[in-house]
Design an enzyme around this catalytic site. Structure first.
Site, PDB file in Angstrom:
ATOM      1  N   ASP A  28       0.830  -1.243   0.104  1.00 46.32           N
ATOM      2  CA  ASP A  28       0.033   0.110  -0.071  1.00 46.32           C
ATOM      3  C   ASP A  28       0.979   1.172   0.029  1.00 46.32           C
ATOM      4  O   ASP A  28       1.967   1.374   0.385  1.00 46.32           O
ATOM      5  CB  ASP A  28      -1.135   0.071   1.287  1.00 46.32           C
ATOM      6  CG  ASP A  28      -2.169   1.105   0.987  1.00 46.32           C
ATOM      7  OD1 ASP A  28      -2.340   1.409   0.063  1.00 46.32           O
ATOM      8  OD2 ASP A  28      -2.640   1.257   2.177  1.00 46.32           O
ATOM      9  N   ASN A  76     -10.568  -3.930  -6.117  1.00 43.89           N
ATOM     10  CA  ASN A  76      -9.802  -2.801  -6.769  1.00 43.89           C
ATOM     11  C   ASN A  76     -10.410  -2.456  -8.282  1.00 43.89           C
ATOM     12  O   ASN A  76      -9.874  -1.533  -8.843  1.00 43.89           O
ATOM     13  CB  ASN A  76      -8.362  -2.956  -6.984  1.00 43.89           C
ATOM     14  CG  ASN A  76      -7.736  -3.038  -5.763  1.00 43.89           C
ATOM     15  OD1 ASN A  76      -6.655  -3.691  -5.415  1.00 43.89           O
ATOM     16  ND2 ASN A  76      -8.016  -1.973  -5.022  1.00 43.89           N
TER      17      ASN A  76
HETATM   18  C1  FPP Z   1      -2.319   0.045  -3.272  1.00 42.52           C
HETATM   19  O1  FPP Z   1      -1.600   1.191  -3.273  1.00 42.52           O
HETATM   20  C2  FPP Z   1      -1.455  -0.931  -4.548  1.00 42.52           C
HETATM   21  C3  FPP Z   1      -2.078  -1.652  -5.343  1.00 42.52           C
HETATM   22  C4  FPP Z   1      -3.819  -1.645  -5.322  1.00 42.52           C
HETATM   23  C5  FPP Z   1      -1.713  -2.082  -6.662  1.00 42.52           C
HETATM   24  C6  FPP Z   1      -0.512  -3.011  -6.093  1.00 42.52           C
HETATM   25  C7  FPP Z   1       0.215  -3.594  -7.664  1.00 42.52           C
HETATM   26  C8  FPP Z   1       1.570  -3.480  -7.642  1.00 42.52           C
HETATM   27  C9  FPP Z   1       2.443  -2.971  -7.008  1.00 42.52           C
HETATM   28  C10 FPP Z   1       1.828  -3.987  -8.971  1.00 42.52           C
HETATM   29  C11 FPP Z   1       2.527  -5.544  -8.867  1.00 42.52           C
HETATM   30  C12 FPP Z   1       3.086  -5.603 -10.351  1.00 42.52           C
HETATM   31  C13 FPP Z   1       3.989  -6.633 -10.416  1.00 42.52           C
HETATM   32  C14 FPP Z   1       4.400  -6.592 -11.842  1.00 42.52           C
HETATM   33  C15 FPP Z   1       4.512  -7.560  -9.398  1.00 42.52           C
HETATM   34  P1  FPP Z   1      -2.610   2.383  -3.474  1.00 42.52           P
HETATM   35  O2  FPP Z   1      -2.587   2.522  -4.926  1.00 42.52           O
HETATM   36  O3  FPP Z   1      -3.846   2.103  -2.972  1.00 42.52           O
HETATM   37  O4  FPP Z   1      -1.774   3.522  -2.794  1.00 42.52           O
HETATM   38  P2  FPP Z   1      -2.473   4.968  -2.039  1.00 42.52           P
HETATM   39  O5  FPP Z   1      -3.047   4.072  -0.785  1.00 42.52           O
HETATM   40  O6  FPP Z   1      -1.416   5.601  -1.730  1.00 42.52           O
HETATM   41  O7  FPP Z   1      -3.388   5.411  -3.094  1.00 42.52           O
END
Ligand code: FPP
Length: 248
Positions: A28, A76
């Site tokens: 996150d 998501n």
């Molecule tokens: C949460 O952070 C993150 C996600 C929903 C996506 C995570 C996906 C990856 C890191 C990609 C993995 C890919 C590979 C190729 C292994 P957020 O977007 O909710 O962050 P925020 O809370 O700061 O908005």
């Protein structure tokens, strides 16, 4: 930082003495990391994917047997289409590079989640990446994709109900051990540590079954900035916890 035990040095024998066997990671903070830098959110996900690579390598080095990373939840899909598409493209490209990424490494890669949502092309890429690493006996690396803890439990219940309806088991014999066989991680060591960075203190539908007795560890670091030292701290805190599993 909530739920963190007070700073203690690792037990005798060092952190290695009580390295968690299986770590779950909620990646996150990618969006906030990007926004702080005036970048599109997708830049945060890209950096987050690099961080994951580093952390998997490091987990392997310190003796962790399995890592499950939450890449995309059943919820998501409600994000803006542009962001969903960008994450899916990243994941698909990652899968397409599986031969290059995993070749010569002793890593067992798997995807968990409700995969019925993905088209044949995507599903085929998942299966290919899994198949080429299936014979390895090193660290297990699970990516949770279209994953929801409640859905996992509901699907396990549905399969058990089908078994009962088709006479393979009587309903009163369906117990925790029976359901556990239908959980996605049934053949992995139990998840004993769940890490959530970025200052949020919830599980967000991640590994609900396994979380029953996992230790929880939170930090304020945004996932793209998560370092090997952060992981050391989580492992040290884990080693200092008194796990009683309901006993005294
Ligand atoms: C949460 O952070 C993150 C996600 C929903 C996506 C995570 C996906 C990856 C890191 C990609 C993995 C890919 C590979 C190729 C292994 P957020 O977007 O909710 O962050 P925020 O809370 O700061 O908005």
């Amino acid at each position: 930082m909530w739920f963190k035990t007070k700073k203690t040095s690792p037990k005798k024998g060092g952190a290695k003495a009580a390295v968690p066997k299986h770590i779950g990671i909620i990646m996150d903070g990618n969006g906030r990391w990007a926004q702080k830098r005036g970048l599109p959110r997708t830049a945060g996900h890209k950096k987050g994917a690099d961080t994951l690579e580093r952390i998997i390598e490091y987990c392997d080095k310190i003796g962790v047997k399995a890592v499950t990373a939450y890449a995309f939840s059943t919820e998501n899909w409600s994000r803006p289409k542009e962001e969903v598409d960008a994450i899916m493209d990243m994941l698909y490209n990652y899968l397409l590079q599986a031969d290059k990424k995993f070749g010569g490494r002793n890593i067992r890669f798997r995807v968990i989640g409700d995969l019925s949502r993905f088209d044949d092309k995507f599903f085929g890429a998942i299966r290919h990446a899994e198949e080429i690493t299936a014979g390895n006996d090193g660290i297990i690396f699970n990516i949770a994709l279209n994953y929801g803890g409640r859905r996992e439990i509901a699907q396990a219940a549905s399969r058990a109900a089908r078994d009962a309806a088709e006479g393979r088991i009587s309903p009163e014999k369906i117990d925790e051990d029976y359901l556990a066989k239908y959980m996605y991680l049934s053949d992995c060591p139990s998840v004993d540590l769940i890490i959530r960075p970025s200052g949020e203190y919830r599980l967000s539908n991640f590994l609900l079954w396994e979380a029953a007795y996992a230790e929880l560890w939170f930090s304020d670091t945004l996932w793209p900035d998560f370092s090997e030292r952060d992981l050391d701290r989580a492992v040290e805190d884990f080693a200092a916890r008194n796990r009683r599993f309901g006993g005294i």
